[in-house]
Write an enzyme that holds these catalytic residues in place. Structure first.
Site, PDB file in Angstrom:
ATOM      1  N   CYS A   2     -36.659 -15.758  26.258  1.00  0.00           N
ATOM      2  CA  CYS A   2     -36.182 -14.650  27.079  1.00  0.00           C
ATOM      3  C   CYS A   2     -34.655 -14.677  27.154  1.00  0.00           C
ATOM      4  O   CYS A   2     -34.025 -15.690  26.908  1.00  0.00           O
ATOM      5  CB  CYS A   2     -36.761 -14.747  28.482  1.00  0.00           C
ATOM      6  SG  CYS A   2     -38.564 -14.793  28.515  1.00  0.00           S
ATOM      7  N   ARG A  32     -33.701 -11.652  22.068  1.00  0.00           N
ATOM      8  CA  ARG A  32     -34.443 -12.775  22.633  1.00  0.00           C
ATOM      9  C   ARG A  32     -35.716 -12.335  23.352  1.00  0.00           C
ATOM     10  O   ARG A  32     -36.543 -13.176  23.727  1.00  0.00           O
ATOM     11  CB  ARG A  32     -33.553 -13.537  23.619  1.00  0.00           C
ATOM     12  CG  ARG A  32     -32.358 -14.193  22.986  1.00  0.00           C
ATOM     13  CD  ARG A  32     -31.618 -15.046  23.996  1.00  0.00           C
ATOM     14  NE  ARG A  32     -32.434 -16.169  24.436  1.00  0.00           N
ATOM     15  CZ  ARG A  32     -32.436 -17.368  23.849  1.00  0.00           C
ATOM     16  NH1 ARG A  32     -31.675 -17.586  22.809  1.00  0.00           N
ATOM     17  NH2 ARG A  32     -33.195 -18.338  24.308  1.00  0.00           N
ATOM     18  N   TRP A  80     -39.729 -11.981  27.003  1.00  0.00           N
ATOM     19  CA  TRP A  80     -40.740 -12.126  25.957  1.00  0.00           C
ATOM     20  C   TRP A  80     -41.891 -12.874  26.598  1.00  0.00           C
ATOM     21  O   TRP A  80     -41.765 -14.033  26.954  1.00  0.00           O
ATOM     22  CB  TRP A  80     -40.179 -12.888  24.764  1.00  0.00           C
ATOM     23  CG  TRP A  80     -41.066 -12.902  23.567  1.00  0.00           C
ATOM     24  CD1 TRP A  80     -41.175 -11.937  22.610  1.00  0.00           C
ATOM     25  CD2 TRP A  80     -41.972 -13.941  23.177  1.00  0.00           C
ATOM     26  NE1 TRP A  80     -42.087 -12.315  21.654  1.00  0.00           N
ATOM     27  CE2 TRP A  80     -42.593 -13.544  21.976  1.00  0.00           C
ATOM     28  CE3 TRP A  80     -42.313 -15.183  23.728  1.00  0.00           C
ATOM     29  CZ2 TRP A  80     -43.540 -14.325  21.318  1.00  0.00           C
ATOM     30  CZ3 TRP A  80     -43.261 -15.961  23.071  1.00  0.00           C
ATOM     31  CH2 TRP A  80     -43.850 -15.529  21.893  1.00  0.00           C
ATOM     32  N   ASN A 106     -36.218 -18.687  31.587  1.00  0.00           N
ATOM     33  CA  ASN A 106     -36.642 -18.762  30.193  1.00  0.00           C
ATOM     34  C   ASN A 106     -37.345 -20.092  30.013  1.00  0.00           C
ATOM     35  O   ASN A 106     -36.813 -21.137  30.383  1.00  0.00           O
ATOM     36  CB  ASN A 106     -35.435 -18.673  29.257  1.00  0.00           C
ATOM     37  CG  ASN A 106     -35.820 -18.856  27.794  1.00  0.00           C
ATOM     38  OD1 ASN A 106     -36.953 -18.596  27.405  1.00  0.00           O
ATOM     39  ND2 ASN A 106     -34.866 -19.294  26.996  1.00  0.00           N
ATOM     40  N   GLY A 107     -38.555 -20.076  29.438  1.00  0.00           N
ATOM     41  CA  GLY A 107     -39.303 -21.302  29.218  1.00  0.00           C
ATOM     42  C   GLY A 107     -40.712 -21.190  29.760  1.00  0.00           C
ATOM     43  O   GLY A 107     -41.205 -20.084  30.039  1.00  0.00           O
ATOM     44  N   GLU A 486     -40.771 -17.709   1.574  1.00  0.00           N
ATOM     45  CA  GLU A 486     -39.810 -17.025   2.439  1.00  0.00           C
ATOM     46  C   GLU A 486     -39.877 -15.516   2.240  1.00  0.00           C
ATOM     47  O   GLU A 486     -39.790 -14.740   3.199  1.00  0.00           O
ATOM     48  CB  GLU A 486     -38.401 -17.556   2.170  1.00  0.00           C
ATOM     49  CG  GLU A 486     -37.299 -16.892   2.972  1.00  0.00           C
ATOM     50  CD  GLU A 486     -37.401 -17.077   4.465  1.00  0.00           C
ATOM     51  OE1 GLU A 486     -36.640 -16.409   5.190  1.00  0.00           O
ATOM     52  OE2 GLU A 486     -38.236 -17.892   4.939  1.00  0.00           O
ATOM     53  N   LYS A 490     -40.892 -12.749   5.222  1.00  0.00           N
ATOM     54  CA  LYS A 490     -40.054 -11.606   5.601  1.00  0.00           C
ATOM     55  C   LYS A 490     -40.868 -10.313   5.636  1.00  0.00           C
ATOM     56  O   LYS A 490     -40.724  -9.499   6.548  1.00  0.00           O
ATOM     57  CB  LYS A 490     -38.884 -11.459   4.628  1.00  0.00           C
ATOM     58  CG  LYS A 490     -37.826 -12.528   4.780  1.00  0.00           C
ATOM     59  CD  LYS A 490     -37.083 -12.366   6.089  1.00  0.00           C
ATOM     60  CE  LYS A 490     -36.418 -13.652   6.527  1.00  0.00           C
ATOM     61  NZ  LYS A 490     -37.320 -14.646   7.106  1.00  0.00           N
ATOM     62  N   GLU A 493     -43.228 -10.405   8.747  1.00  0.00           N
ATOM     63  CA  GLU A 493     -42.691 -10.394  10.105  1.00  0.00           C
ATOM     64  C   GLU A 493     -41.991  -9.101  10.483  1.00  0.00           C
ATOM     65  O   GLU A 493     -41.924  -8.765  11.664  1.00  0.00           O
ATOM     66  CB  GLU A 493     -41.783 -11.596  10.350  1.00  0.00           C
ATOM     67  CG  GLU A 493     -40.538 -11.686   9.524  1.00  0.00           C
ATOM     68  CD  GLU A 493     -39.771 -12.991   9.769  1.00  0.00           C
ATOM     69  OE1 GLU A 493     -40.055 -13.681  10.757  1.00  0.00           O
ATOM     70  OE2 GLU A 493     -38.893 -13.304   8.964  1.00  0.00           O
ATOM     71  N   HIS A 509     -58.125 -20.535  -8.606  1.00  0.00           N
ATOM     72  CA  HIS A 509     -58.917 -21.326  -7.674  1.00  0.00           C
ATOM     73  C   HIS A 509     -59.290 -20.530  -6.425  1.00  0.00           C
ATOM     74  O   HIS A 509     -59.536 -21.115  -5.369  1.00  0.00           O
ATOM     75  CB  HIS A 509     -58.176 -22.603  -7.302  1.00  0.00           C
ATOM     76  CG  HIS A 509     -57.907 -23.485  -8.475  1.00  0.00           C
ATOM     77  ND1 HIS A 509     -58.856 -24.340  -9.000  1.00  0.00           N
ATOM     78  CD2 HIS A 509     -56.815 -23.613  -9.265  1.00  0.00           C
ATOM     79  CE1 HIS A 509     -58.360 -24.971 -10.049  1.00  0.00           C
ATOM     80  NE2 HIS A 509     -57.118 -24.552 -10.223  1.00  0.00           N
ATOM     81  N   LYS A 608     -36.352 -14.465  18.622  1.00  0.00           N
ATOM     82  CA  LYS A 608     -35.433 -15.165  17.731  1.00  0.00           C
ATOM     83  C   LYS A 608     -35.592 -16.678  17.796  1.00  0.00           C
ATOM     84  O   LYS A 608     -35.691 -17.344  16.769  1.00  0.00           O
ATOM     85  CB  LYS A 608     -33.989 -14.790  18.086  1.00  0.00           C
ATOM     86  CG  LYS A 608     -32.946 -15.418  17.163  1.00  0.00           C
ATOM     87  CD  LYS A 608     -33.104 -14.925  15.737  1.00  0.00           C
ATOM     88  CE  LYS A 608     -32.065 -15.524  14.820  1.00  0.00           C
ATOM     89  NZ  LYS A 608     -32.326 -15.150  13.419  1.00  0.00           N
TER      90      LYS A 608
END
Length: 613
Positions: A2, A32, A80, A106-107, A486, A490, A493, A509, A608
């Site tokens: 947050c 955030r 968030w 935040n947390g 990577e 991208k 997300e 396989h 983030k």
């Protein structure tokens, strides 16, 4: 995860209303969290005003009228969600029963349910589903014993278990913001003008107003007024504030979009500068880490998300160039190695923020076993570097977009430089060969600049077709596998398209069963020994109707002749291709996201910096 901003101001110290400044600072932290927004202000009549609502900052600020409110003390928050769904009642700030105390957090408070039960039995009334609200009621409860707000906060945090960055205001003690930090980031900003102080979860919040900062450590608690910072450690006593002030070299413009439509695109284009800055900033700590690697019997690397992909590249290069046994693992999977990590093993922890909770926990557990800890981070004095024996920093500047771009390429560049030096120290590379390889690394910023310019039109073009797809594969062999991973990350997300990456040799396989006409398959080909094998993999996919997109050296005509779309990349030595070869995938993801109508800077369900386990 947050975003927190707090400001204390004396009369006339700033020209704008406090609510307007809070909104601006909060906007700089929107990366955030952005599912709800709120503020609490103590106005010039010492009245506490609290406004909060579900939604993004622009929407909520219009709805609540941020700019209409003024005062001398204020805190604000962009959320968030971790406890309780996004809603008006779960938005921060949270207040106590007396409606005098307001808290932003935040947390995650791990024992909040136990605390809440105790407070309910004492008659406290809760209005939200959040863990944060217990903090306001705890402070209220301790104030009943006749102590002041600061002492009440100290008592409260002694009962909290978990991660927190707190900012608290109290109508009974106007003109102060009380704060505490454990695991979650918190930073003080010393105003350029006398009569104003800031506290925030990240530096870009107040960068327009000051670049003089104090980065708080775990266990630190205190308060700010418009002219004073009081800081102490909860166990070790008062901290000398003057010794802790740092000047950051980020300009406000660096933290803004600079004319680009999104932060992500701006940060993709900033990569040549970020890479050059990282090279220029390499110093003695990088040399020390190279020496540590060369003398180590076993090296572990850990990170999360994009940083884990950088670790995979480093793992490959450590084994291939240095001849050292190296293993990369996802930080949240530390349990797999808790018995094998031993005293004097080297653990390299990679985290762009330096605050990623899974990586921080892996560092602490490995350190307890006697491992030597090295940190690679983009944020000076963040938690992971502070808790490591040695810290080496990238110089990417602030990265606002949630999807990592320039922090990834600078991580890979820095790790590659360190590994080359380690190989020289260990005698695997001659001084002449080392010099040649480092000279090539110095050219990478210019190569990346050219790569962006050449590949961007093609990425924009191909995105219109990818935007119509629902699945994709990203395949490679050897060092190309983490680049493919990577690339897939991208696309997932920010464009919300399911994408899977795996070594191309695994196709037979199982995964190839999904391939049908028009199924997108991206192939990453580096200048290494897998050249002929990857051609066979392309043929396998092509025979089943796959739509083949190839990223390969520009002279790889065989691969291009059997592909549907090609990105013709510069031919370098294979170990140097990892950085430029991710560029097309970054651009593809970006343009696919906006083609599908999404905001690439604010992907749903993501933030983030992940500061909760």
């Amino acid at each position: 995860m947050c975003g927190i901003i707090g400001i204390v101001v004396s009369k006339g110290a700033i020209k704008e209303r406090l609510g307007s400044v809070l909104r601006k600072c909060l906007k700089n932290l929107e990366y955030r969290g952005y599912d709800s927004v709120g503020f609490a202000i103590i106005n010039w009549n010492n009245e506490l005003i609290v406004r909060r609502s579900k939604g993004k900052i622009d929407e909520v600020s219009r709805k609540l009228g941020f700019d209409d409110y003024d005062g001398h003390t204020g805190i604000a928050h962009t959320r968030w969600a971790t406890h309780g769904k996004p809603s008006d009642v779960n938005a921060h700030p949270h207040i106590d029963c007396t409606k005098k105390i307001a808290v932003v957090h935040n947390g995650v408070i791990e024992n909040y349910q136990e605390l809440k039960r105790e407070l309910l039995m004492k008659g406290h009334v809760f209005t939200s589903e959040t863990d944060t609200e217990v903090i306001a009621h705890l402070i209220e409860e301790y104030k009943k014993k006749g102590i002041g707000t600061y002492e009440a906060l100290k008592e409260a945090i002694r009962h909290l278990k978990g991660a927190y960055a707190l900012a608290v205001i109290d109508k009974d003690e106007p003109g102060k913001i009380f704060f505490a930090r454990n695991t979650s980031p918190l930073v003080i900003g010393i105003g350029k003008n006398e009569g104003v102080m800031f506290i925030a979860s990240d530096i870009p919040a107040f960068l327009e107003y000051t670049n003089h900062v104090i980065v708080l450590n775990d266990g630190e608690i205190g308060f700010i007024t418009s002219s004073q910072v009081f800081l102490e450690h909860i166990n070790y006593g008062i901290v000398n504030v003057n010794e802790r002030i740092r000047v950051v070299d980020w300009t406000p413009e660096m933290a803004k979009k600079a004319g680009y439509p999104h932060y992500m695109l701006k940060e993709i284009h900033e990569q040549p500068l970020a890479l050059s800055s990282t090279l220029a900033g390499i110093g003695s700590e990088a040399h020390k880490l190279a020496e540590l690697i060369a003398s180590s019997k076993y090296v572990y690397l850990t990170g999360a998300g994009t940083s884990y992909h950088a670790c995979l590249i480093a793992e490959y290069l450590l084994n291939d160039l240095v001849g050292i046994k190296a293993t990369a693992f996802i930080a949240s999977e530390y349990g797999r190695f808790r018995k094998s990590i031993a005293r004097n093993d080297l653990l390299i922890a990679v985290s762009q923020s330096g605050e990623t909770i899974d990586t921080l926990m892996a560092v602490r557990r490995a350190k307890n076993k006697g491992a030597i800890i090295a940190a690679i981070s983009n944020v000076i004095d963040s938690a992971i570097p502070r808790e490591s024996h040695i810290a080496v920093y990238t110089r990417a500047g602030p990265e606002i977009g949630v999807a990592a771009t320039k922090t990834f390429t600078t991580q890979v560049l820095l790790l590659t430089w360190i590994i080359i030096k380690a190989a020289e120290i260990k005698g695997e590379l001659s001084p002449k060969r080392t010099s040649e390889m480092l000279d090539l690394l110095k050219k990478i910023p210019d190569i990346v600049n050219t790569t962006i310019r050449i590949t961007e039109p093609s990425a924009r073009k191909i995105s219109s077709e990818i935007a119509l797809k629902t699945n994709a594969y990203y395949l490679g062999r050897g060092l190309a596998v983490p680049i493919s991973m990577e690339g897939a990350l991208k696309l997932k997300e920010i464009a919300y398209i399911h994408a899977e990456a795996y070594p191309a040799g695994e196709s037979k396989h199982g995964p190839i069963a999904l391939v049908e006409e028009g199924f997108p398959v991206f192939f990453t080909i580096l200048s290494d020994e897998y050249k002929d094998l990857i051609i066979a993999n392309i043929e396998e996919m092509r025979a089943r109707g796959a739509w083949i997109i190839t990223v390969a050296p520009k002279d790889h005509e065989k691969a291009f002749s059997i592909s549907s779309f090609a990105f013709k990349m510069p031919r370098l030595e294979y170990w140097a291709e990892t950085i430029p070869y991710i560029i097309p995938y970054q651009l593809i993801a970006y343009y696919t996201s906006i083609t599908r109508g999404y905001d690439p800077d604010k992907p749903r369900n993501l933030a983030k910096t992940v500061t909760v386990e």
